[in-house]
Design an enzyme around this catalytic site. Sequence first.
Site, mmCIF file in Angstrom:
data_model
loop_
_atom_site.group_PDB
_atom_site.id
_atom_site.type_symbol
_atom_site.label_atom_id
_atom_site.label_comp_id
_atom_site.label_asym_id
_atom_site.label_seq_id
_atom_site.Cartn_x
_atom_site.Cartn_y
_atom_site.Cartn_z
ATOM 1 N N GLU A 21 1.017 -0.775 -0.025
ATOM 2 C CA GLU A 21 0.179 0.054 -0.405
ATOM 3 C C GLU A 21 0.703 1.410 -0.091
ATOM 4 O O GLU A 21 2.206 1.429 0.493
ATOM 5 C CB GLU A 21 -1.471 -0.153 1.252
ATOM 6 N N LYS A 155 -3.381 -2.014 16.162
ATOM 7 C CA LYS A 155 -2.812 -1.455 17.300
ATOM 8 C C LYS A 155 -4.056 -1.232 18.025
ATOM 9 O O LYS A 155 -5.022 -0.832 17.758
ATOM 10 C CB LYS A 155 -2.457 -0.241 16.334
HETATM 11 N N1 PSU Z 1 -1.701 1.694 10.672
HETATM 12 C C1 PSU Z 1 -0.497 1.910 10.763
HETATM 13 N N2 PSU Z 1 -0.259 2.211 9.551
HETATM 14 C C2 PSU Z 1 -1.211 3.244 8.524
HETATM 15 C C3 PSU Z 1 -2.456 2.126 8.764
HETATM 16 C C4 PSU Z 1 -2.753 1.860 9.532
HETATM 17 O O1 PSU Z 1 0.195 0.616 11.610
HETATM 18 O O2 PSU Z 1 -0.182 3.172 7.580
HETATM 19 C C5 PSU Z 1 -3.579 2.934 7.090
HETATM 20 C C6 PSU Z 1 -3.576 1.884 6.667
HETATM 21 O O3 PSU Z 1 -3.327 2.564 5.450
HETATM 22 C C7 PSU Z 1 -4.656 1.440 6.607
HETATM 23 C C8 PSU Z 1 -5.326 3.003 7.390
HETATM 24 O O4 PSU Z 1 -5.441 1.454 5.871
HETATM 25 O O5 PSU Z 1 -3.988 3.524 8.152
HETATM 26 C C9 PSU Z 1 -6.331 2.964 8.393
HETATM 27 O O6 PSU Z 1 -7.275 3.839 7.646
HETATM 28 P P1 PSU Z 1 -8.966 4.532 8.786
HETATM 29 O O7 PSU Z 1 -8.754 4.163 10.151
HETATM 30 O O8 PSU Z 1 -8.847 5.737 8.614
HETATM 31 O O9 PSU Z 1 -9.505 3.862 7.775
#
Ligand code: PSU
Length: 300
Positions: A21, A155
């Site tokens: 990603e 996390k």
């Molecule tokens: N968790 C991480 N690093 C990240 C992300 C999540 O440890 O970079 C990023 C990923 O791209 C994930 C997104 O899909 O955050 C999720 O964001 P949201 O909670 O806004 O959907």
Amino acid sequence: MKINPEVLLALKENRPVVALESTIISHGMPYPKNVQTALEVEKVIRSHGAVPATIGIIDGEPIVGMTPDEIEEFGKRKGVLKVSRRDLPVVYAKKLWGATTVATTMIIANQAGIEVFVTGGIGGVHRGATETMDISADLQELAKTNVTVVCAGAKAILDLPLTLEYLETMGVPVLGYQTEELPAFYNSHSGLKVDYRVDDAFEMARIIKAKRDNKLTGGILLTNPIPEQYEMKKEVIDNAIETALKKMDEEGIKGKECTPFLLKTIVELTGGDSLESNIKLVLNNAAVGSEVAKEYCKIK
Ligand code: PSU
Ligand code: MN
């Protein structure tokens, strides 16, 4: 969509390809470590005999297999949007630059015919979601899109028990790579159980094959614990998370800004230690994901 010729050839010849990603590059880590890490992850994948395909959107066009120059540009360019499923039509139509989250990387990987996708952590059910309804679109995507996601768990900025409940409801298998316990990203212990333990890449490939052969749509989540030597101390990381969550509340951060804000604040609060752990766990996931992609190519 634009598929890198090397990736296209590998897919045609049934050689292993691993999707990556770009939100982790543009919104998940600071420059220049983000770019260094992205390139290093690709190197690990190659060293395991697979072809990396970093996914992002440039001028409204999905790119499957970004070049090192494109990765560099994603890492430092201002204003690259964090793009989840709901953003896609607009980013395509307006010809914008977009970093793909887990959800959108899954969508594009699936359209390109890539089964295995490696990242750090997925989005999930946020703490306080019973009030805010902040649930990452990543979970819905796992429910419906045919891609296997290798990550280091989720996390503890999230509500992990609720995230597991949601995944169960959505029919997503949550597997542990050589563990029964759901890893908690910076640390391998969450105190929660995964649905099943998987002992090696071959076993994982058989599970993917069984899912696809039986026309069971949707993703699979393979959680892989951070190697012990790179783990963060539980008190240290828990404290940083608590402080970051409080700060987020005080500053009124909401919606899609939450995850990037929390990641950045935790890096600051831990004096950069959490970033080092984050890098190591992604590299470790890349190794496991490549092996799974390799085994799957052999049997699919
Ligand atoms: N968790 C991480 N690093 C990240 C992300 C999540 O440890 O970079 C990023 C990923 O791209 C994930 C997104 O899909 O955050 C999720 O964001 P949201 O909670 O806004 O959907
Ligand atoms: Mn959200």
